[in-house]
Design an enzyme around this catalytic site. Structure first.
Site, PDB file in Angstrom:
ATOM      1  N   GLU A  53      56.994  69.820  62.735  1.00 32.02           N
ATOM      2  CA  GLU A  53      57.337  70.816  63.765  1.00 32.02           C
ATOM      3  C   GLU A  53      56.379  70.675  64.945  1.00 32.02           C
ATOM      4  O   GLU A  53      55.177  70.493  64.766  1.00 32.02           O
ATOM      5  CB  GLU A  53      57.250  72.231  63.183  1.00 32.02           C
ATOM      6  CG  GLU A  53      58.421  72.555  62.272  1.00 32.02           C
ATOM      7  CD  GLU A  53      58.373  73.977  61.736  1.00 32.02           C
ATOM      8  OE1 GLU A  53      57.332  74.637  61.875  1.00 32.02           O
ATOM      9  OE2 GLU A  53      59.389  74.413  61.176  1.00 32.02           O
ATOM     10  N   THR A 223      75.126  63.018  72.449  1.00 36.98           N
ATOM     11  CA  THR A 223      74.973  62.621  71.053  1.00 36.98           C
ATOM     12  C   THR A 223      74.394  61.214  71.075  1.00 36.98           C
ATOM     13  O   THR A 223      74.408  60.545  72.113  1.00 36.98           O
ATOM     14  CB  THR A 223      76.314  62.567  70.294  1.00 36.98           C
ATOM     15  OG1 THR A 223      77.123  61.544  70.889  1.00 36.98           O
ATOM     16  CG2 THR A 223      77.051  63.892  70.347  1.00 36.98           C
ATOM     17  N   LYS A 226      77.944  58.100  69.330  1.00 39.22           N
ATOM     18  CA  LYS A 226      79.281  57.720  69.809  1.00 39.22           C
ATOM     19  C   LYS A 226      79.167  56.340  70.473  1.00 39.22           C
ATOM     20  O   LYS A 226      78.800  55.401  69.792  1.00 39.22           O
ATOM     21  CB  LYS A 226      79.850  58.834  70.676  1.00 39.22           C
ATOM     22  CG  LYS A 226      80.031  60.121  69.845  1.00 39.22           C
ATOM     23  CD  LYS A 226      80.607  61.294  70.599  1.00 39.22           C
ATOM     24  CE  LYS A 226      80.645  62.530  69.688  1.00 39.22           C
ATOM     25  NZ  LYS A 226      81.078  63.752  70.406  1.00 39.22           N
TER      26      LYS A 226
HETATM   27  C1  PLP Z   1      80.925  65.072  70.151  1.00 38.01           C
HETATM   28  C2  PLP Z   1      80.575  66.012  71.242  1.00 38.01           C
HETATM   29  C3  PLP Z   1      79.615  67.017  71.055  1.00 38.01           C
HETATM   30  C4  PLP Z   1      79.083  67.445  69.703  1.00 38.01           C
HETATM   31  O1  PLP Z   1      78.413  66.555  68.956  1.00 38.01           O
HETATM   32  P1  PLP Z   1      78.120  66.877  67.411  1.00 38.01           P
HETATM   33  O2  PLP Z   1      77.074  65.871  67.075  1.00 38.01           O
HETATM   34  O3  PLP Z   1      79.406  66.708  66.689  1.00 38.01           O
HETATM   35  O4  PLP Z   1      77.601  68.269  67.322  1.00 38.01           O
HETATM   36  C5  PLP Z   1      79.240  67.774  72.158  1.00 38.01           C
HETATM   37  N1  PLP Z   1      79.787  67.563  73.360  1.00 38.01           N
HETATM   38  C6  PLP Z   1      80.742  66.648  73.566  1.00 38.01           C
HETATM   39  C7  PLP Z   1      81.318  66.485  74.925  1.00 38.01           C
HETATM   40  C8  PLP Z   1      81.183  65.849  72.516  1.00 38.01           C
HETATM   41  O5  PLP Z   1      82.148  64.960  72.723  1.00 38.01           O
END
Ligand code: PLP
Length: 432
Positions: A53, A223, A226
């Site tokens: 932390e 994120t 992706k």
């Molecule tokens: C995928 C996504 C998120 C959320 O990501 P998580 O890791 O699933 O919480 C937030 N904003 C946008 C625009 C996204 O496409």
């Protein structure tokens, strides 16, 4: 290594089945990707044991000398990758990163102006079932019916009418790029903060294939899993740090804090406890990969493949939202084919092709049925698919969509999908 296999064969079998599913299907979900073995390896380490932390050099626990170096490495690589003044690599996910952004810039009840969820926006940009729509007051801009694109004059009118505290840019299903300068001008006109959520497009932005939001936005969130192709997680960045316009003063010194200090506090202790150091290590690995010249070639291929897929669908008489794409995804409007997104998703699934049903702008179906499907090129591009393979992908999808109820057609397509997958091997291990 077979440690899991020996100790917990039941769990091992499930992971093995998922590995086979990933190996043998066409993965076209636009938000998914396949990480490298090195990224997987970093996550499966003793770093999961460590409480850390706080931030490097300022922890609430002892024994952090090694994890400090790891977090610093992740931060330095991310800063270089995005040319950022500051980053925070601790958010557990995209949604957690966004929670910290709200905490830093908004008070409960303040107004957010974001992209309409049914026009491609994200749950965390004001959905009534999400904290962002429960704690804050959401207002929306959308895309135009005829062009599928955002009309910035309408965004300006809406901003003047609702006077938001913050304007969000970014989407989960918008195939076009954004004009950040124009959004900045609108934000300045109404005195709003400007936030870009580049969760989907971070890899394309890092490699200069899409416009760069960092010089224009007060804060950028993302994120890491992706297009960026790292472990599941989140991150927050600031392009130009400086005294924040909130005027938040540090309690002891009476000094106005920088934006970065406000955001650091909003992540920890504001909205999270201990960071996931094994995931932060994997983020460092992924950022290291993204700094290599091959990563730009990979992102270029993602973009080329998405464009090619768009052209091939159009040649077969499909309608695409905005008639094409600038990024890694397309949205197919199935209404002229007398199909719903639900039927398309289910029949493609049976044929080994994984997509998600998706609302199209001004959809007349419910979110559980929808009139569209969203298709992204990142995951199959990671496997080595180029334009030629994407032509096959589109042909096979079209075959399924012409015969969604014909079990033997679905089976034949599935065989072809598996044959192509064999030519582009993915994972030859279960445990890294
Ligand atoms: C995928 C996504 C998120 C959320 O990501 P998580 O890791 O699933 O919480 C937030 N904003 C946008 C625009 C996204 O496409």
């Amino acid at each position: 290594m077979d440690v899991l296999k020996n100790q917990d064969p039941e769990l091992y079998a499930y992971i093995q089945q998922e590995t086979e599913r990933e190996n043998n299907n066409f993965e076209l979900i636009a938000s998914e990707n396949f990480v490298s073995r090195a990224v997987i390896s970093a996550m499966g380490t003793v770093l999961t044991n460590k409480y850390a932390e706080g931030y490097p050099g300022k922890r609430y626990y002892g024994g952090c000398e090694h994890v400090d170096k790891i977090e610093d490495l992740a931060r330095e690589r991310a800063k270089k990758l995005f040319d950022a003044d500051w980053v925070n690599v601790q958010p557990h996910s995209g949604a957690s990163a966004n929670a910290a952004v709200y905490l830093a810039f908004m008070n409960p009840g303040d107004t957010l102006l974001g992209l309409d969820l049914s026009h491609g926006g994200h749950l965390t940009h004001g959905s009534p079932v999400n904290f962002s729509g429960i704690q804050y007051h959401p207002e929306f801009y959308g895309v135009e019916k005829d062009t599928g694109r955002i009309d910035l004059d309408k965004v300006r009118d809406k901003a003047k009418a609702v006077k938001p505290k913050m304007i969000s840019i970014g989407a989960s299903a918008y195939p076009r790029d954004f004009d950040y300068q124009a959004f900045r001008d609108i934000a300045d006109e109404v005195g709003a903060f400007l936030w870009m959520d580049m969760a989907h497009t971070a890899g394309l932005i890092a490699t200069d294939l899409l416009n760069d939001p960092l010089p224009y936005c007060d804060v950028v969130s993302t994120t890491t899993h992706k297009t960026l192709r790292g472990p599941r997680g989140g991150m927050i960045l600031v392009g130009n740090d400086g005294e924040n316009k909130l005027g938040v003063t540090a309690r002891k010194s009476g000094r106005v804090k920088n934006t970065s200090e406000v955001l650091d506090s909003a992540v920890f202790p504001g909205s999270q406890g201990g960071p996931l150091m094994h995931v932060i290590a994997a983020k460092a690995v992924a950022f290291g990969e993204a700094l290599q010249p091959e990563f730009k070639e990979y992102q270029q291929q993602i973009q080329k493949n998405a464009k090619h897929m768009a052209d091939e669908f159009k040649n077969l008489g499909y309608n695409l939202v905005s008639d094409g794409t600038d990024n890694h995804l397309i949205l197919v409007d199935l209404r002229n084919k007398n199909l719903t997104g639900k039927i398309a998703e289910e029949s493609l699934d049976k044929a080994g092709i994984t997509v998600n049903k998706n609302m199209v702008p001004f959809d007349t179906e419910s979110p559980f049925v929808t009139s569209g499907i969203r298709l992204g090129s990142p995951a199959l591009t990671t496997r080595g698919f180029k334009e030629q393979q994407f032509s096959d992908v589109v042909k096979l999808i079209d075959t399924v969509l012409q015969n969604p109820n014909n079990e033997s057609t679905l089976e034949t397509v599935k065989q072809e999908v598996q044959a192509i997958c064999k030519e582009f091997p993915l994972y030859d291990f279960v445990e890294a």
